[in-house]
Design a protein around this motif. Structure first.
Motif, PDB file in Angstrom:
ATOM      1  N   LYS A 290      43.635  58.675  38.032  1.00  0.00           N
ATOM      2  CA  LYS A 290      44.715  59.511  38.552  1.00  0.00           C
ATOM      3  C   LYS A 290      46.022  58.717  38.478  1.00  0.00           C
ATOM      4  CE  LYS A 290      42.879  60.325  42.606  1.00  0.00           C
ATOM      5  NZ  LYS A 290      42.549  60.873  43.918  1.00  0.00           N
ATOM      6  N   GLN A 291      47.103  59.428  38.216  1.00  0.00           N
ATOM      7  CA  GLN A 291      48.429  58.806  38.217  1.00  0.00           C
ATOM      8  C   GLN A 291      48.696  58.190  39.593  1.00  0.00           C
ATOM      9  OE1 GLN A 291      50.825  59.221  35.646  1.00  0.00           O
ATOM     10  NE2 GLN A 291      52.550  58.267  36.723  1.00  0.00           N
ATOM     11  N   SER A 292      49.248  56.973  39.592  1.00  0.00           N
ATOM     12  CA  SER A 292      49.510  56.325  40.867  1.00  0.00           C
ATOM     13  C   SER A 292      50.665  55.348  40.711  1.00  0.00           C
ATOM     14  CB  SER A 292      48.238  55.590  41.320  1.00  0.00           C
ATOM     15  OG  SER A 292      48.494  54.825  42.458  1.00  0.00           O
ATOM     16  N   GLU A 293      51.836  55.749  41.209  1.00  0.00           N
ATOM     17  CA  GLU A 293      53.014  54.883  41.059  1.00  0.00           C
ATOM     18  C   GLU A 293      52.928  53.744  42.055  1.00  0.00           C
ATOM     19  OE1 GLU A 293      55.240  55.332  38.692  1.00  0.00           O
ATOM     20  OE2 GLU A 293      54.388  57.249  38.034  1.00  0.00           O
ATOM     21  N   GLN A 294      52.662  52.546  41.588  1.00  0.00           N
ATOM     22  CA  GLN A 294      52.691  51.398  42.499  1.00  0.00           C
ATOM     23  C   GLN A 294      52.842  50.074  41.772  1.00  0.00           C
ATOM     24  OE1 GLN A 294      48.929  50.750  44.609  1.00  0.00           O
ATOM     25  NE2 GLN A 294      47.925  52.254  43.297  1.00  0.00           N
ATOM     26  N   GLU A 295      53.486  49.152  42.489  1.00  0.00           N
ATOM     27  CA  GLU A 295      53.640  47.770  42.027  1.00  0.00           C
ATOM     28  C   GLU A 295      52.497  46.979  42.623  1.00  0.00           C
ATOM     29  OE1 GLU A 295      57.336  45.749  41.668  1.00  0.00           O
ATOM     30  OE2 GLU A 295      57.146  47.124  39.974  1.00  0.00           O
ATOM     31  N   LEU A 296      51.743  46.288  41.793  1.00  0.00           N
ATOM     32  CA  LEU A 296      50.607  45.529  42.303  1.00  0.00           C
ATOM     33  C   LEU A 296      50.637  44.090  41.796  1.00  0.00           C
ATOM     34  CD1 LEU A 296      47.730  48.141  41.919  1.00  0.00           C
ATOM     35  CD2 LEU A 296      48.687  47.291  44.060  1.00  0.00           C
ATOM     36  N   ARG A 315      44.827  43.394  33.091  1.00  0.00           N
ATOM     37  CA  ARG A 315      44.607  44.292  31.938  1.00  0.00           C
ATOM     38  C   ARG A 315      44.100  45.649  32.396  1.00  0.00           C
ATOM     39  NH1 ARG A 315      40.819  42.539  27.393  1.00  0.00           N
ATOM     40  NH2 ARG A 315      41.765  44.326  26.374  1.00  0.00           N
ATOM     41  N   LEU A 316      43.140  45.632  33.320  1.00  0.00           N
ATOM     42  CA  LEU A 316      42.536  46.911  33.729  1.00  0.00           C
ATOM     43  C   LEU A 316      43.450  47.705  34.651  1.00  0.00           C
ATOM     44  CD1 LEU A 316      38.719  46.364  34.112  1.00  0.00           C
ATOM     45  CD2 LEU A 316      40.064  47.122  32.171  1.00  0.00           C
ATOM     46  N   LEU A 317      44.112  47.020  35.587  1.00  0.00           N
ATOM     47  CA  LEU A 317      44.973  47.769  36.502  1.00  0.00           C
ATOM     48  C   LEU A 317      46.129  48.417  35.732  1.00  0.00           C
ATOM     49  CD1 LEU A 317      45.106  45.547  39.727  1.00  0.00           C
ATOM     50  CD2 LEU A 317      43.562  47.432  39.163  1.00  0.00           C
ATOM     51  N   ARG A 318      46.548  47.783  34.638  1.00  0.00           N
ATOM     52  CA  ARG A 318      47.636  48.357  33.838  1.00  0.00           C
ATOM     53  C   ARG A 318      47.191  49.602  33.066  1.00  0.00           C
ATOM     54  NH1 ARG A 318      52.049  44.166  33.192  1.00  0.00           N
ATOM     55  NH2 ARG A 318      52.912  45.313  31.446  1.00  0.00           N
ATOM     56  N   LEU A 319      45.884  49.845  33.028  1.00  0.00           N
ATOM     57  CA  LEU A 319      45.407  51.078  32.376  1.00  0.00           C
ATOM     58  C   LEU A 319      45.642  52.299  33.262  1.00  0.00           C
ATOM     59  CD1 LEU A 319      41.905  49.913  31.025  1.00  0.00           C
ATOM     60  CD2 LEU A 319      44.014  50.196  29.700  1.00  0.00           C
ATOM     61  N   ILE A 320      45.856  52.054  34.550  1.00  0.00           N
ATOM     62  CA  ILE A 320      46.052  53.183  35.470  1.00  0.00           C
ATOM     63  C   ILE A 320      47.488  53.674  35.318  1.00  0.00           C
ATOM     64  CG2 ILE A 320      46.047  53.891  37.903  1.00  0.00           C
ATOM     65  CD1 ILE A 320      44.151  51.465  38.414  1.00  0.00           C
ATOM     66  N   PRO A 321      47.666  54.954  34.983  1.00  0.00           N
ATOM     67  CA  PRO A 321      49.027  55.437  34.749  1.00  0.00           C
ATOM     68  C   PRO A 321      49.897  55.234  36.001  1.00  0.00           C
ATOM     69  CG  PRO A 321      47.405  57.141  34.224  1.00  0.00           C
ATOM     70  CD  PRO A 321      46.649  56.008  34.825  1.00  0.00           C
ATOM     71  N   VAL A 366      54.038  46.875  48.484  1.00  0.00           N
ATOM     72  CA  VAL A 366      53.554  47.033  49.852  1.00  0.00           C
ATOM     73  C   VAL A 366      52.195  46.363  50.040  1.00  0.00           C
ATOM     74  CG1 VAL A 366      54.845  49.124  50.373  1.00  0.00           C
ATOM     75  CG2 VAL A 366      52.591  49.309  49.323  1.00  0.00           C
ATOM     76  N   ARG A 367      51.505  46.076  48.942  1.00  0.00           N
ATOM     77  CA  ARG A 367      50.260  45.322  49.043  1.00  0.00           C
ATOM     78  C   ARG A 367      50.071  44.480  47.790  1.00  0.00           C
ATOM     79  NH1 ARG A 367      45.361  49.745  48.114  1.00  0.00           N
ATOM     80  NH2 ARG A 367      46.217  50.661  46.236  1.00  0.00           N
ATOM     81  N   THR A 368      49.228  43.472  47.922  1.00  0.00           N
ATOM     82  CA  THR A 368      48.961  42.599  46.788  1.00  0.00           C
ATOM     83  C   THR A 368      47.478  42.671  46.433  1.00  0.00           C
ATOM     84  OG1 THR A 368      48.546  40.747  48.257  1.00  0.00           O
ATOM     85  CG2 THR A 368      50.793  40.976  47.410  1.00  0.00           C
ATOM     86  N   THR A 392      39.200  47.963  44.757  1.00  0.00           N
ATOM     87  CA  THR A 392      39.686  49.016  45.645  1.00  0.00           C
ATOM     88  C   THR A 392      40.680  49.910  44.897  1.00  0.00           C
ATOM     89  OG1 THR A 392      39.408  47.537  47.518  1.00  0.00           O
ATOM     90  CG2 THR A 392      40.822  49.445  47.872  1.00  0.00           C
ATOM     91  N   VAL A 393      41.560  49.288  44.116  1.00  0.00           N
ATOM     92  CA  VAL A 393      42.572  50.043  43.371  1.00  0.00           C
ATOM     93  C   VAL A 393      41.895  50.924  42.315  1.00  0.00           C
ATOM     94  CG1 VAL A 393      44.639  49.865  41.948  1.00  0.00           C
ATOM     95  CG2 VAL A 393      44.206  48.160  43.745  1.00  0.00           C
ATOM     96  N   LEU A 394      40.905  50.362  41.643  1.00  0.00           N
ATOM     97  CA  LEU A 394      40.185  51.108  40.609  1.00  0.00           C
ATOM     98  C   LEU A 394      39.430  52.292  41.239  1.00  0.00           C
ATOM     99  CD1 LEU A 394      40.404  50.095  37.732  1.00  0.00           C
ATOM    100  CD2 LEU A 394      38.150  49.068  37.945  1.00  0.00           C
ATOM    101  N   TRP A 395      38.808  52.015  42.343  1.00  0.00           N
ATOM    102  CA  TRP A 395      38.030  53.021  43.071  1.00  0.00           C
ATOM    103  C   TRP A 395      38.931  54.177  43.515  1.00  0.00           C
ATOM    104  CZ3 TRP A 395      38.420  53.623  48.586  1.00  0.00           C
ATOM    105  CH2 TRP A 395      37.389  54.359  49.194  1.00  0.00           C
ATOM    106  N   GLU A 396      40.115  53.846  43.999  1.00  0.00           N
ATOM    107  CA  GLU A 396      41.079  54.893  44.376  1.00  0.00           C
ATOM    108  C   GLU A 396      41.508  55.688  43.146  1.00  0.00           C
ATOM    109  OE1 GLU A 396      43.251  52.217  47.906  1.00  0.00           O
ATOM    110  OE2 GLU A 396      44.241  52.532  45.984  1.00  0.00           O
ATOM    111  N   ALA A 397      41.799  54.964  42.051  1.00  0.00           N
ATOM    112  CA  ALA A 397      42.332  55.630  40.859  1.00  0.00           C
ATOM    113  C   ALA A 397      41.288  56.540  40.201  1.00  0.00           C
ATOM    114  CB  ALA A 397      42.827  54.596  39.858  1.00  0.00           C
ATOM    115  N   TYR A 398      40.018  56.191  40.340  1.00  0.00           N
ATOM    116  CA  TYR A 398      38.948  57.068  39.826  1.00  0.00           C
ATOM    117  C   TYR A 398      38.741  58.290  40.725  1.00  0.00           C
ATOM    118  CZ  TYR A 398      36.962  53.893  36.225  1.00  0.00           C
ATOM    119  OH  TYR A 398      36.732  53.134  35.107  1.00  0.00           O
ATOM    120  N   GLY A 399      39.403  58.298  41.886  1.00  0.00           N
ATOM    121  CA  GLY A 399      39.216  59.414  42.815  1.00  0.00           C
ATOM    122  C   GLY A 399      37.875  59.368  43.514  1.00  0.00           C
TER     123      GLY A 399
END
Lengths: 401, 416
Positions: A290-296, A315-321, A366-368, A392-399
């Motif tokens: 899922k699209q998720s605007e965030q700085e990580l 590499r993987l987190l940058r795959l999340i739009p 807001v988080r690292t 956690t970020v991947l899990w959220e992005a997969y919905g």
């Protein structure tokens, strides 16, 4: 293994990068404390080893050395010899038994957490055990990850998972403190068509090894190798969500502890994100994010960096739009596992962490993100911003929330 | 077990200046880039300033490097690249560092400028690192050292500088700084000076030691004025003493070199380059005249890095990208042909022979696309290139930046 020392050119690049040498002039530094002292020892000369204990074991010197030397490994040697002679002091014994502590503490997690956050208790611990009161104790969770896992139905029961089986080594902190990391890992792997296998396991032994105790660490290593070897021999991948556990089992079981079968087990070990990145490169990773605007901003744990595999998390987190993730590259966090809890090391751990602290606070994030629990605790302590495991970020992005 | 295989568009081997610049250039083409480096390169041992060209066989002291550069033979890296490509690269370097808040300064008329060394020698450079000790004839120059610091004595530097600039007034003194008498290492001093209280202590000592009479044009201090916060440290000291402040390069390891290395390693990672530090490249898989993959060592064994194009920036004889083998020199990863100029007798008698030593020109000859003879998708840059002498010609930084930028741009463009 005899570590080389004569190839040291004295270029001093390690001194420039050593996070301890920068802030503590008592520490002789990687160049002198490692290959330098080893030369003296080899010549039968007495060496003042009193300040070598300031080494955090971050192994920055080992990744920056242009000659491929291992100064931190050489510095670790006298600590091992001392513990062999005198045994582990009470505080080090306590801090190094993460598994035992976790088992007892998580039985009454609420009570343990409550007691460990009482100032008088912490003052007493500081006085009697020299465990600093200034660093909050990590919180134990109600119910372990393993209990959750065994209490759920296997979604692949009676079926073949399309991408096969993956063995998961969760480590102590996931089991007792952050079971959500484990649950999310299972969800992400299952979402990608893997069946998760959870063999019995004990602490990897790193906290013991870091404190110089190899005998007991070897016992646990033998136990873990016995559990993992049958899977490794079948060619199943073994994944980790704690980079210190993965470093230990990939490398130290074979090189430092010399456990039979450790080489075969090690060659099948992957950090979770290393594994997922390889799946991606083989075209097997789902990217229905899922699209998720965030700085990580990502902090690469020292024990991940010394595995020389780059930063698959980024590499993987940058795959999340919408996600902008990058490696801060701001040095060691300073906690170094159990080190940062020691009274006399607290100030050192905070001044080492200052570069990372400044780097995080300079962002608007807001988080690292980091894949080592000790780094995350330290980052939260340094910045008061939450820090999460990248799964956690991947899990959220997969919905999968 | 070859079960670890990562896929990128471009793989850069080597983490020195040319490798870092190449990785940035390839990434800016839109490529997925990995940089593999066994350890840190020679950048931490460098002055942090970028020399373009200080001397040629025809010209012992180059004033206008752009003019002299155009006259170099075709086999020289600058000759291969051409003036325009060198200019593009240096502009990119200057713009990139400025965007990160580090202003590298060139003379507006493109001439070389003079940097003061720790022995007061004047060393020509083209792009001066932020805060580097640049001086001009006729200036009143104040050199201050820190008592107890072994790496720098202002008296030595002043004597050299006075001889080099007879028309200038050179004043020197030593100032006290808490803890410095404990023989702090430059990196420890640099880190301490980031603490406002410690920085104020130095500013206070300097203000008290300020020379009487004519206000100096510039105060020169040893190059230990901060790490990440160097600009803030320099500004606050400059404000406290009321004059410009410059940093004198010390013997290596070098704090300005460390700053430049840190700046670029962070920059490329911010751009999204995967940096694999500590990953020694031990082998390559090739098909005909193309490289398919290289192998890097990880904790769990070898990992294969596949890519469409490769940049080789592994350094020269000092950086171990080229290694002596019997009576010759080899390139150990791909076995590329090396032009070895170090036959017996090739070293001149004097260590600092004016024309340099022939063996220093050992390297890999390439075509204009920086490709070795017969190879399609591998580009060479930096100290591995043949046909130049960075020491005698004062061109190491310029060749690294120019060839790195070109190699990275070509690799990034070809891989997509």
């Amino acid at each position: 293994m005899i570590e080389r020392y004569d190839a040291c050119l004295k270029c001093s690049i390690c001194e420039l990068h050593c996070p301890v040498f920068r802030v503590d002039s008592r520490f002789p530094g990687p160049k002198n404390g490692g290959p330098g002292y080893e030369r003296l020892r080899a010549a039968g000369k007495a060496v003042d080893e009193s300040y070598l204990d300031l080494c955090l074991g971050c192994r920055t010197c080992e990744v920056v050395c242009p000659s491929g030397l291992k100064p931190a490994t050489l510095i670790h040697k006298p600590k091992i010899a001392k513990v062999r002679r005198k045994g582990l002091p009470a505080r080090e014994w306590l801090l190094a038994h993460t598994d035992l502590l976790g088992q007892s503490a998580s039985l009454m997690a609420g009570l343990t957490n409550g007691v460990l956050s009482l100032p008088p208790i912490r003052a007493a611990m500081e006085k009697s055990l020299q465990i600093t009161r200034r660093r909050p104790m990590p919180k134990y969770a109600q119910g372990t990850f393993r209990a959750w896992f065994s209490g759920r139905p296997n979604p692949w029961q009676g079926k073949q998972a399309p991408n096969g089986k993956v063995v998961y080594f969760h480590g102590c902190s996931t089991n007792y403190m952050t079971p959500d990391t484990g649950k999310q890992t299972v969800a992400v792997l299952e979402h990608n068509g893997f069946e998760v296998v959870l063999p019995p396991q004990r602490c990897c032994g790193l906290p013991l090894m870091g404190n110089g105790e190899l005998k007991e660490a070897r016992r646990w290593a033998k136990y873990n190798v016995a559990q993992l070897l049958p899977y490794a021999e079948q060619g199943l991948p073994i994944v980790f969500t704690s980079t210190s556990c993965s470093l230990t089992i990939k490398q130290e079981y074979e090189h430092l502890l010399k456990v039979d079968g450790a080489g075969i087990v090690g060659s099948q070990c992957y950090d979770l994100f290393e594994f997922l990145a390889l799946q991606h490169d083989a075209g097997r990773l789902r990217t229905d994010f899922k699209q998720s605007e965030q700085e990580l901003p990502y902090h690469q744990p020292c024990h991940q960096r010394v595995q020389n595999m780059g930063t698959p998390v980024v590499r993987l987190l940058r795959l999340i739009p919408g996600v902008n993730s990058w490696n801060l590259d701001a040095g060691c966090c300073g906690a170094s596992g159990t080190h940062g809890f020691k009274l006399e090391k607290y100030d050192l751990s905070m001044s080492v962490g200052k570069t990372l602290q400044d780097a995080i606070l300079a962002t608007d994030a807001v988080r690292t993100v980091s894949d080592c629990e000790a780094c995350r605790w330290q980052m939260e302590h340094l910045t008061a911003r939450p820090s999460v495991h990248p799964v956690t970020v991947l899990w959220e992005a997969y919905g999968l929330r | 077990m070859a079960n670890r295989s990562q896929r990128f568009d471009v793989v850069v081997i080597g983490g020195g200046l040319s490798g870092l610049v190449a990785a940035a250039a390839a990434r800016l083409q839109g490529a997925e880039v990995a940089l593999l480096a066994e350890g840190r390169g020679m950048l931490e041992l460098s002055s942090g300033s970028i020399d373009l060209l200080a001397a040629t066989p025809a010209e012992a002291s180059v004033q206008h490097p752009w003019d002299s550069l155009a006259e170099l033979p075709a086999a020289h890296p600058y000759g291969l690249l051409g003036v325009d490509a060198v200019r593009t690269a240096l502009d990119a370097f200057q713009t990139t560092t400025a965007q990160m808040g580090h202003t590298y300064r060139a003379e507006p008329d493109g001439t070389n400028q003079a940097l003061v060394t720790a022995i007061g020698h004047l060393r020509p450079t083209y792009l001066a690192a932020p805060g580097a000790a640049v001086v001009r004839a006729g200036q009143t120059i104040w050199l201050a050292g820190i008592k107890g610091m072994r790496e720098f004595h202002p008296g030595v530097a002043a004597a050299g500088l006075q001889a080099a600039l007879p028309g200038s007034q050179v004043i020197w003194n030593l100032v006290d700084l808490p803890q410095a008498s404990a023989h702090l290492h430059p990196v420890q001093l640099a880190r301490l000076l980031e603490e406002p209280a410690y920085r104020d202590a130095l500013a206070h000592s300097l203000a008290a030691a300020r020379p009487q009479g004519r206000t100096p044009d510039v105060l020169l201090l040893p190059a230990v004025l901060g790490l990440d916060a160097a600009a803030a440290v320099r500004t606050s000291i400059s404000t406290a003493v009321g004059m410009a402040v410059g940093e004198v390069s010390l013997l290596s390891p070098s704090i300005p070199g460390l700053r430049l290395a840190t700046l670029w390693t962070r920059h490329i990672q911010r751009l999204g380059v995967t940096m694999c530090l500590g990953a020694k490249v031990t082998g390559a898989r090739c098909e005909a005249n193309r490289v398919v993959a290289v192998t890097g060592q990880t904790a769990a064994g070898p990992t294969e890095y596949r890519a469409g194009a490769f940049v080789l920036a592994a350094g020269g004889l000092l950086g171990q990208g080229l290694v002596p083998h019997g009576r010759t020199v080899v390139e150990p990863i791909f076995g590329l042909p090396v032009d070895f100029t170090g036959e017996p007798g090739a070293a001149e008698g004097a260590l600092l022979a004016p024309g340099g030593h022939k063996f220093v020109r050992t390297g890999i000859p390439t075509d204009a696309g920086l490709r070795p003879d017969g190879w399609r998708n591998i580009h060479i840059c930096g100290r591995m290139l043949s046909g130049y002498d960075p020491y005698a010609e004062g061109c190491g930084g310029g060749v690294a930046v120019a060839s790195g930028w070109r190699a990275g741009s070509l690799a990034g463009g070809a891989a997509l």
